[in-house]
Design an enzyme around this catalytic site. Structure first.
Site, PDB file in Angstrom:
ATOM      1  N   SER A   1       0.824  -1.207   0.000  1.00  7.99           N
ATOM      2  CA  SER A   1       0.000   0.000   0.000  1.00  7.99           C
ATOM      3  C   SER A   1       0.863   1.265   0.000  1.00  7.99           C
ATOM      4  CB  SER A   1      -0.913   0.024   1.227  1.00  7.99           C
ATOM      5  OG  SER A   1      -1.667  -1.150   1.296  1.00  7.99           O
TER       6      SER A   1
HETATM    7  N1  SAH Z   1      -0.867  -4.433   3.795  1.00 12.52           N
HETATM    8  C1  SAH Z   1      -0.290  -4.998   2.610  1.00 12.52           C
HETATM    9  C2  SAH Z   1      -1.238  -4.886   1.456  1.00 12.52           C
HETATM   10  C3  SAH Z   1      -1.150  -6.052   0.583  1.00 12.52           C
HETATM   11  S1  SAH Z   1      -2.369  -6.145  -0.703  1.00 12.52           S
HETATM   12  C4  SAH Z   1       1.024  -4.296   2.309  1.00 12.52           C
HETATM   13  O1  SAH Z   1       1.187  -3.139   2.702  1.00 12.52           O
HETATM   14  O2  SAH Z   1       1.879  -4.901   1.669  1.00 12.52           O
HETATM   15  C5  SAH Z   1      -3.637  -7.088   0.092  1.00 12.52           C
HETATM   16  C6  SAH Z   1      -3.285  -8.497   0.490  1.00 12.52           C
HETATM   17  O3  SAH Z   1      -4.495  -9.123   0.917  1.00 12.52           O
HETATM   18  C7  SAH Z   1      -2.734  -9.378  -0.628  1.00 12.52           C
HETATM   19  O4  SAH Z   1      -1.490  -9.909  -0.240  1.00 12.52           O
HETATM   20  C8  SAH Z   1      -3.779 -10.482  -0.789  1.00 12.52           C
HETATM   21  O5  SAH Z   1      -3.234 -11.754  -1.098  1.00 12.52           O
HETATM   22  C9  SAH Z   1      -4.434 -10.493   0.588  1.00 12.52           C
HETATM   23  N2  SAH Z   1      -5.778 -11.060   0.617  1.00 12.52           N
HETATM   24  C10 SAH Z   1      -6.799 -10.901  -0.242  1.00 12.52           C
HETATM   25  N3  SAH Z   1      -7.868 -11.603   0.159  1.00 12.52           N
HETATM   26  C11 SAH Z   1      -7.520 -12.217   1.330  1.00 12.52           C
HETATM   27  C12 SAH Z   1      -8.195 -13.089   2.232  1.00 12.52           C
HETATM   28  N4  SAH Z   1      -9.463 -13.469   2.036  1.00 12.52           N
HETATM   29  N5  SAH Z   1      -7.515 -13.533   3.308  1.00 12.52           N
HETATM   30  C13 SAH Z   1      -6.235 -13.152   3.556  1.00 12.52           C
HETATM   31  N6  SAH Z   1      -5.544 -12.339   2.733  1.00 12.52           N
HETATM   32  C14 SAH Z   1      -6.179 -11.875   1.621  1.00 12.52           C
END
Ligand code: SAH
Length: 221
Positions: A70
């Protein structure tokens, strides 16, 4: 603060992080606790080496598997909204991704549970937590739409992928009075929302428009 100050920090990134923190202030981030942690956490360790030189730009970046780390402003904003004026004990994060948001939260609360559905991303994030000696993070490979009932109720929940609506299961895992910060909506329009659990249900407050990857899996809204 318990981010190991020596881990992966050169002068250059310290200076570029100072610049990032100035930008965050200009954009309206006010919580000094959050700004101090953003100054300390080495974001370049949370992206591929090829992208490390761009790590302190205020933008989202790809982390593989169609996912993104993010934008620093959003991480700061969500952390600030989650903390409010409180000091939180146990927090759940859904969507570990690179682990950057987790690493920003960890020094500010007692304990963070974080769940990710893509195992290789979680493994990389765990290595980063070890390198930075962030020992109060408890990572789990599971579907975050279901939350993590065994450690609930939580004093706060932060979701970093967007469901179409407010996941009921997650609201149920909040302690009464506790907040959940999450993006809501489809690919076209999303809003960052603050959900506060009340005695009878929950209140919502819209914070601002955002753009997150979707929350996948068995989410019930
Ligand atoms: N906070 C993270 C954002 C990553 S993007 C950062 O700063 O790097 C969002 C993440 O949510 C992705 O890695 C994706 O695989 C995960 N995601 C999506 N659906 C999900 C679910 N149902 N359970 C767990 N993780 C999930």
């Amino acid at each position: 603060m318990n981010v190991d100050p020596k881990a992966g920090q050169g002068m250059t990134s310290e200076r570029t992080r100072d610049r990032l923190v100035r930008q965050l202030r200009d954009e309206g981030i006010r919580d000094e606790r959050v700004l101090q942690v953003m100054r300390q956490v080495p974001r370049h360790l949370f992206v591929d080496e090829a992208l490390a030189s761009r790590a302190y730009e205020n933008t989202a970046l790809p982390i593989g598997r169609s996912q993104t780390i993010s934008q620093p402003y959003i991480v700061a904003r969500m952390t600030e909204a989650l903390l409010g004026d409180d000091s939180l004990d146990t927090v759940l994060e859904v969507g570990t991704g690179s682990g950057y948001q987790t690493a920003v939260l960890a020094p500010l609360v007692r304990r963070v549970y974080t769940v990710e559905r893509i195992a290789p991303l979680l493994e990389q994030a765990k290595q980063r937590f070890r390198l930075l000696k962030l020992r109060n993070i408890h990572p789990r490979h599971s579907d975050g739409g279901l939350g993590l009932p065994e450690f609930s109720p939580y004093d706060g929940i932060i979701v970093t992928a967007a469901p179409e609506g407010i996941p009921r299961t997650l609201v149920e895992q909040l302690r009464p009075g506790a907040r959940m910060i999450l993006p809501i909506g489809g690919a076209q329009a999303q809003a960052l929302v603050k959900v506060t659990r009340t005695a009878r249900g929950y209140d919502t407050e819209m914070l601002e428009p955002v753009n997150f990857v979707p929350l996948l899996g068995g989410v019930e809204t």
